[in-house]
Design a protein around this motif. Structure first.
Motif, PDB file in Angstrom:
ATOM      1  N   ASN A 173       0.841  -1.202   0.000  1.00  0.00           N
ATOM      2  CA  ASN A 173       0.000   0.000   0.000  1.00  0.00           C
ATOM      3  C   ASN A 173       0.877   1.254   0.000  1.00  0.00           C
ATOM      4  OD1 ASN A 173      -2.324  -1.597   0.211  1.00  0.00           O
ATOM      5  ND2 ASN A 173      -2.432  -1.381   2.428  1.00  0.00           N
TER       6      ASN A 173
ATOM      7  N   ASN B 257       2.635   1.954  -3.229  1.00  0.00           N
ATOM      8  CA  ASN B 257       1.679   2.444  -4.224  1.00  0.00           C
ATOM      9  C   ASN B 257       1.358   3.916  -3.986  1.00  0.00           C
ATOM     10  OD1 ASN B 257      -0.237   2.249  -6.370  1.00  0.00           O
ATOM     11  ND2 ASN B 257      -1.869   1.932  -4.886  1.00  0.00           N
ATOM     12  N   TRP B 258       1.181   4.285  -2.731  1.00  0.00           N
ATOM     13  CA  TRP B 258       0.785   5.654  -2.404  1.00  0.00           C
ATOM     14  C   TRP B 258       1.917   6.648  -2.631  1.00  0.00           C
ATOM     15  CZ3 TRP B 258      -1.665   4.038   2.922  1.00  0.00           C
ATOM     16  CH2 TRP B 258      -2.758   3.187   2.661  1.00  0.00           C
TER      17      TRP B 258
ATOM     18  N   GLN C  57       0.840   1.468   9.248  1.00  0.00           N
ATOM     19  CA  GLN C  57       0.756   1.917   7.865  1.00  0.00           C
ATOM     20  C   GLN C  57       1.508   3.229   7.665  1.00  0.00           C
ATOM     21  OE1 GLN C  57      -1.204   0.220   4.900  1.00  0.00           O
ATOM     22  NE2 GLN C  57       0.703   1.301   4.511  1.00  0.00           N
TER      23      GLN C  57
ATOM     24  N   CYS D  20      -5.890   7.847  -1.344  1.00  0.00           N
ATOM     25  CA  CYS D  20      -5.038   6.656  -1.472  1.00  0.00           C
ATOM     26  C   CYS D  20      -5.677   5.478  -0.756  1.00  0.00           C
ATOM     27  CB  CYS D  20      -3.657   6.916  -0.891  1.00  0.00           C
ATOM     28  SG  CYS D  20      -2.703   8.155  -1.787  1.00  0.00           S
TER      29      CYS D  20
ATOM     30  N   GLY E  26      -5.447   1.010  -0.926  1.00  0.00           N
ATOM     31  CA  GLY E  26      -5.059  -0.249  -1.536  1.00  0.00           C
ATOM     32  C   GLY E  26      -3.743  -0.200  -2.291  1.00  0.00           C
ATOM     33  N   SER E  27      -3.475  -1.307  -2.967  1.00  0.00           N
ATOM     34  CA  SER E  27      -2.210  -1.460  -3.679  1.00  0.00           C
ATOM     35  C   SER E  27      -2.484  -1.967  -5.088  1.00  0.00           C
ATOM     36  CB  SER E  27      -1.285  -2.431  -2.932  1.00  0.00           C
ATOM     37  OG  SER E  27      -1.854  -3.726  -2.919  1.00  0.00           O
TER      38      SER E  27
END
Length: 366
Positions: free
Chosen positions: A166, A169-170, A190, A306, A308-309
């Motif tokens: 995640n 990705n963000w 996170q 933002c 998920g991945s």
């Protein structure tokens, strides 16, 4: 396949049961995983209380989506397609797309019409019931994305691959890169992994903010390599970031807190031209009071939601843990078992008296 497997079933009303299920057989083209460990996260707490936030989510459910285990049974089709064999330790992507609907076939993709998410969308009465990492075994569907786990880390340590995916990705979506000053608000697991991801992307200065109750988490941020931490109960975050940047402020702010007011702070922390804000901390549908959208306009700011991945980010996360195992070891946190799931939930809800954890993993016995 004979034998019984235990699993925690969240009933959606703030309670759970540990039930026994038959150990499943592999579905056609799929596999059976012997789950070794699964990371616990805030979305599990939402499930525990029956709050639904992903498409098709069901309750009751065997939860758990940060899944690491060994392949117990693998069909020939899965072995060939996934490049794996029985006994391999793998990290499992919780998102399973059908690959044949209009969205899956469209250029650029979209929301699959037949989407499954392990730990969310298939309940305890669905084809054997074991579809989440809180079970000792679980079925894997043919379209599952699995990645061989790197050597040298325990299964519990490896569970951070999913939130790390995640994070990667963000930071990519808000274009973190060399020269950037990045502020991460909220040092939960996170948020801490967003800081690690920003460092991996070459950010020149990473600052993590938290409260006076976040001592362990801010200490962990420094162990991950962030440059500065700020206790917002002791000092003004905007003023401190101004000092650290010579008044230039942040190029990127990533808001991971559950507190609506930090959205306002994120806008105040940004530089005057072209800054990016990533909103990734769910506020439980609470409005943000006093939000001044003129700041977004006047600062020429981009605000990105933002969640998920992607499969590529999953692969990148596993490679990063292989290259930098210290990330997983630093984030190892606390382990619970099926018999102490309640303690794990208490840690996630921050109501375990005198105890905190940077990450919580449910570890299954042999």
């Amino acid at each position: 396949m004979s034998g019984q497997a235990r699993a925690a079933v969240f009933l959606g009303d703030g309670t759970y049961e540990v039930r026994e299920f038959p150990i499943p057989a592999a579905p056609p083209g799929g596999a059976v995983l012997k789950v070794e460990a699964v990371g616990m996260c805030g979305s599990d707490v939402m499930q525990f209380h029956g709050q639904k936030h992903v498409p098709g989510e069901c309750s009751p459910v065997v939860p758990g989506h940060e899944i690491v285990g060994r392949l117990h049974e693998v069909t020939p089709e899965a072995a060939a397609g996934w490049g794996v064999a029985e006994g391999d330790r793998v990290c499992v992507d919780e998102i399973v797309k059908c690959g044949r609907c209009r969205a899956c076939l469209a250029c650029g993709g979209g929301l699959c019409s037949n989407l499954h998410l392990y730990g969310y969308t298939m309940g305890p009465d669905h084809e054997g019931g074991l579809w989440g990492g809180y079970g000792e075994y679980m079925r894997l569907l043919p379209n599952t994305h699995v990645m061989k786990a790197p050597d040298g880390l325990t299964a519990a340590e490896l569970t951070v691959f999913e939130p790390l995916a995640n994070a990667l990705n963000w930071v990519s979506s808000v274009r973190v890169g060399p020269g950037d000053t990045v502020v991460v608000q909220g040092p939960g697991h996170q948020g801490l992994l967003c800081a690690a991801a920003a460092l991996a992307r070459g950010a020149s200065q990473v600052v993590v903010t938290g409260t006076g109750a976040d001592g362990l988490r801010l200490k962990t941020a420094l162990e991950l390599g962030v440059h500065h931490v700020v206790d917002v109960d002791a000092e003004d975050a905007v003023a401190r970031v101004g000092e650290l940047t010579g008044g230039r402020m942040a190029d990127v702010v990533m808001d991971l807190t559950p507190v609506p007011a930090t959205v306002r702070t994120a806008l105040d922390l940004t530089s005057m031209s072209g800054a990016r804000v990533a909103l990734a901390g769910l506020k439980h549908f609470t409005p943000v009071d006093g939000l001044l959208t003129d700041l977004i306009t006047l600062k020429n700011m981009s605000v990105q939601g933002c969640a998920g991945s992607t499969p590529a980010a999953m692969e990148q996360a596993v490679r990063l843990l292989a290259d930098r195992p210290s990330i997983a070891r630093t984030m190892a946190g606390t382990h619970v078992t099926l018999d102490t799931v309640e303690h794990g939930i208490a840690l996630l809800e921050r109501r375990a008296a005198g105890e905190d954890a940077v990450h919580v993993s449910l570890v299954h016995g042999d």
